[in-house]
Design a protein around this motif. Structure first.
Motif, mmCIF file in Angstrom:
data_model
loop_
_atom_site.group_PDB
_atom_site.id
_atom_site.type_symbol
_atom_site.label_atom_id
_atom_site.label_comp_id
_atom_site.label_asym_id
_atom_site.label_seq_id
_atom_site.Cartn_x
_atom_site.Cartn_y
_atom_site.Cartn_z
ATOM 1 N N LEU A 1 -10.135 -2.193 -1.522
ATOM 2 C CA LEU A 1 -9.509 -3.686 -0.992
ATOM 3 C C LEU A 1 -10.378 -4.821 -1.580
ATOM 4 O O LEU A 1 -10.097 -5.814 -2.429
ATOM 5 C CB LEU A 1 -8.802 -3.783 -0.175
ATOM 6 N N GLU B 1 -7.268 2.428 -0.638
ATOM 7 C CA GLU B 1 -7.421 1.368 -1.860
ATOM 8 C C GLU B 1 -8.745 0.854 -1.313
ATOM 9 O O GLU B 1 -8.754 -0.348 -0.293
ATOM 10 C CB GLU B 1 -6.004 0.894 -1.666
ATOM 11 N N GLY C 1 0.998 -0.906 0.161
ATOM 12 C CA GLY C 1 -0.207 -0.069 -0.165
ATOM 13 C C GLY C 1 1.091 0.923 -0.054
ATOM 14 O O GLY C 1 -0.299 2.196 0.397
ATOM 15 N N TYR D 1 -6.282 -8.903 3.857
ATOM 16 C CA TYR D 1 -5.842 -8.864 2.288
ATOM 17 C C TYR D 1 -4.899 -8.969 1.473
ATOM 18 O O TYR D 1 -5.164 -10.428 1.170
ATOM 19 C CB TYR D 1 -6.283 -7.021 1.646
ATOM 20 N N ARG E 1 -5.677 -4.460 5.716
ATOM 21 C CA ARG E 1 -4.348 -4.683 4.257
ATOM 22 C C ARG E 1 -4.058 -6.721 4.613
ATOM 23 O O ARG E 1 -3.288 -6.888 4.364
ATOM 24 C CB ARG E 1 -3.659 -3.903 4.341
ATOM 25 N N ASP F 1 -11.608 -1.493 3.164
ATOM 26 C CA ASP F 1 -10.228 -0.690 2.457
ATOM 27 C C ASP F 1 -9.426 0.216 3.745
ATOM 28 O O ASP F 1 -8.838 -0.397 4.798
ATOM 29 C CB ASP F 1 -11.072 0.379 1.996
ATOM 30 N N ASP F 2 -7.812 0.350 2.816
ATOM 31 C CA ASP F 2 -7.164 0.345 3.775
ATOM 32 C C ASP F 2 -6.764 2.463 3.535
ATOM 33 O O ASP F 2 -6.730 2.393 1.938
ATOM 34 C CB ASP F 2 -5.476 0.035 3.253
ATOM 35 N N GLY G 1 -5.042 -2.068 -5.995
ATOM 36 C CA GLY G 1 -6.837 -2.014 -6.162
ATOM 37 C C GLY G 1 -7.422 -0.378 -6.469
ATOM 38 O O GLY G 1 -5.396 0.348 -6.607
#
Length: 258
Positions: free
Chosen positions: A91, A89, A38, A213, A210, A102-103, A70
């Motif tokens: 994800l 992002e 990321g 992910y 993350r 998400d991140d 992403g």
């Protein structure tokens, strides 16, 4: 009968069932990329913020900068005189920011003094920048959308997801993307020198979202089709697999079974 003898060949040989170390990038290759962690070139993101005249222009430019899989989505909010723009992002690929999945990569905050603070999150946590007064993108965001979804006065519309992915694919297939990845590499070198250990240690500072992910990518094998695998990682992987390549008499080791 089993033939357990390893043959060293100077060229490419195809004979019988072969077991060779050419299975593509490993999970570790993928995990070592900026996209998997990321990480993003935040100097270029800051410049894009200053240069963009609209939210869609900023979204397009940030997704050109980023090397991960992403989409980068943005949202903006206001608390009194403080304005905040966030970049996340996506994800789970649902085309909208989901705090639980998400991140967050960065935020840009305009305070009451009309000056800006930009900071990175998680893998970008080494980054903090202050820059001077100016309206920049916030003026457009306030005028264009005073009441956005869920209390945000702007959030990337889910309907733009397909368009943004198509734009990014076109860009990544152009020569301009090679120039951007070179800029990203130069940025990483500068930050490694400037931020030192903070830059190095932040790579492992991943969010829970993350981490989940990455785990899913590993167990599903989806990382093998990731666009985040850098050219350098691919070259290193090929070098390890083929022990010197196909040309110039390099040895390609195979084992025959029968």
């Amino acid at each position: 009968m089993r033939l357990g003898t390893a043959l060293s060949l100077g060229g490419i040989v195809a004979a019988g069932p072969l077991i060779a170390a050419c299975g593509g990038p490993s999970y570790d290759d993928w995990a070592a990329t900026d996209g998997a962690a990321g990480r993003i070139n935040l100097d270029d993101v800051q410049q894009a913020f200053k240069d963009s005249d609209s939210a869609t222009e900023f979204e397009r430019r940030v997704n050109e900068i980023y090397e991960g899989d992403g989409l980068i989505l943005i949202r903006a909010s206001q608390d009194g005189q403080t304005l905040t723009l966030e970049g996340w992002e996506d994800l789970n690929n649902d085309n909208e920011i989901d705090d639980a999945a998400d991140d967050q990569l960065f935020s840009i905050v305009r305070g009451s003094d009309n000056e800006y603070d930009m900071r990175g999150y998680h893998g970008n946590g080494y980054y903090n920048s202050h820059f001077g007064a100016g309206d920049f993108l916030f003026t457009y965001l306030i005028i264009s959308s005073l009441s956005g979804p869920r209390g945000y006065y702007y959030s990337t519309p889910p309907s733009r997801g397909t368009e943004m992915r198509n734009q990014r694919t076109t860009y990544r297939n152009s020569s301009a993307y090679g120039g951007q990845t070179s800029r990203n590499a130069s940025y990483n070198s500068r930050q490694a020198s400037f931020a030192g250990s903070r830059y190095q240690s932040s790579r492992g500072n991943v969010s829970g979202n993350r981490s989940s992910y990455q785990s899913t990518q590993r167990t599903s094998g989806s990382f093998r089709t990731s666009n985040s695998i850098s050219r350098s990682s691919s070259v290193r992987s090929s070098s390890r697999s083929f022990g010197g390549g196909f040309g110039g008499g390099g040895a390609f080791r195979v084992r025959l079974r029968s």
